[in-house]
Design a protein around this motif. Structure first.
Motif, PDB file in Angstrom:
ATOM      1  N   UNK A  86       0.825  -1.212   0.000  1.00  0.00           N
ATOM      2  CA  UNK A  86       0.000   0.000   0.000  1.00  0.00           C
ATOM      3  C   UNK A  86       0.857   1.257   0.000  1.00  0.00           C
ATOM      4  N   UNK A  87       2.153   1.077   0.382  1.00  0.00           N
ATOM      5  CA  UNK A  87       3.072   2.216   0.374  1.00  0.00           C
ATOM      6  C   UNK A  87       4.505   1.696   0.402  1.00  0.00           C
ATOM      7  N   UNK A  88       5.424   2.566  -0.021  1.00  0.00           N
ATOM      8  CA  UNK A  88       6.853   2.304   0.094  1.00  0.00           C
ATOM      9  C   UNK A  88       7.489   3.559   0.678  1.00  0.00           C
ATOM     10  N   UNK A  89       8.618   3.391   1.368  1.00  0.00           N
ATOM     11  CA  UNK A  89       9.290   4.537   1.965  1.00  0.00           C
ATOM     12  C   UNK A  89      10.315   5.112   0.993  1.00  0.00           C
ATOM     13  N   UNK A  90      10.205   6.399   0.746  1.00  0.00           N
ATOM     14  CA  UNK A  90      11.123   7.083  -0.166  1.00  0.00           C
ATOM     15  C   UNK A  90      12.459   7.343   0.514  1.00  0.00           C
ATOM     16  N   UNK A  91      13.480   7.656  -0.286  1.00  0.00           N
ATOM     17  CA  UNK A  91      14.773   8.047   0.281  1.00  0.00           C
ATOM     18  C   UNK A  91      14.662   9.360   1.052  1.00  0.00           C
ATOM     19  N   UNK A  92      13.661  10.163   0.734  1.00  0.00           N
ATOM     20  CA  UNK A  92      13.436  11.424   1.442  1.00  0.00           C
ATOM     21  C   UNK A  92      12.953  11.135   2.859  1.00  0.00           C
ATOM     22  N   UNK A  93      12.320   9.967   3.062  1.00  0.00           N
ATOM     23  CA  UNK A  93      11.830   9.593   4.379  1.00  0.00           C
ATOM     24  C   UNK A  93      10.321   9.463   4.463  1.00  0.00           C
ATOM     25  N   UNK A  94       9.605  10.157   3.609  1.00  0.00           N
ATOM     26  CA  UNK A  94       8.143  10.103   3.631  1.00  0.00           C
ATOM     27  C   UNK A  94       7.651   8.895   2.826  1.00  0.00           C
ATOM     28  N   UNK A  95       6.508   8.320   3.257  1.00  0.00           N
ATOM     29  CA  UNK A  95       5.954   7.189   2.517  1.00  0.00           C
ATOM     30  C   UNK A  95       5.320   7.639   1.199  1.00  0.00           C
ATOM     31  N   UNK A  96       5.395   6.765   0.198  1.00  0.00           N
ATOM     32  CA  UNK A  96       4.765   7.003  -1.101  1.00  0.00           C
ATOM     33  C   UNK A  96       3.609   6.012  -1.219  1.00  0.00           C
ATOM     34  N   UNK A  97       2.362   6.503  -1.286  1.00  0.00           N
ATOM     35  CA  UNK A  97       1.228   5.598  -1.437  1.00  0.00           C
ATOM     36  C   UNK A  97       1.236   4.917  -2.812  1.00  0.00           C
TER      37      UNK A  97
END
Length: 133
Positions: A86-97
């Motif tokens: 449902x989501x993955x964690x970006x290198x920026x730190x915030x989740x990507x839906x």
């Protein structure tokens, strides 16, 4: 096999993305072994941003780098693998839906080309620039 940066440089639809990655100082990182999953906005995605946005970001490399890192995930995830999440964690730190219930959507954008293999990861081409928050 070419790496993520080489694929982007060789595709005319990524000229704005390539310029942004260069301005943010992320070329070396995206040429490293990775692997990475990159959600790569096409030039039309950048053009759809409010007037002056790209120029403002190019003049603010730290903010530009944050936005670009939001488009990158550590690890190599195919569309089939992402469809189970449902989501993955970006290198920026915030989740990507992630939403694969009706097509393949990443946050507020549609994936227009998936599973482009690179030596150091995979690219999914998206039709909009995605932003944190």
């Amino acid at each position: 096999m070419p790496n993520i940066v080489e694929i982007a440089v060789s595709n005319e639809n990524f000229s704005t993305l390539v310029a942004a990655v260069q301005a943010a100082g992320l070329v070396e990182a995206l040429q490293s072994p990775g692997p990475f999953t990159v959600f790569a906005p096409v030039d039309a995605a950048f053009a759809a941003l409010p007037p002056g946005t790209v120029q403002t970001l190019v003049q603010n490399p730290p903010q530009l780098a944050r936005i670009l890192k939001f488009h990158v995930v550590a690890g190599k995830f195919t569309q089939a693998e992402l469809s189970k999440l449902s989501k993955v964690d970006s290198l920026e730190g915030a989740p990507i839906p992630i939403d694969c219930s009706d097509g393949f959507e990443v946050k507020n954008s549609t994936v227009i080309a998936a599973d482009i293999e690179a030596d150091n990861g995979i690219i999914h081409v998206i039709d909009r620039v995605i932003l944190m928050g």
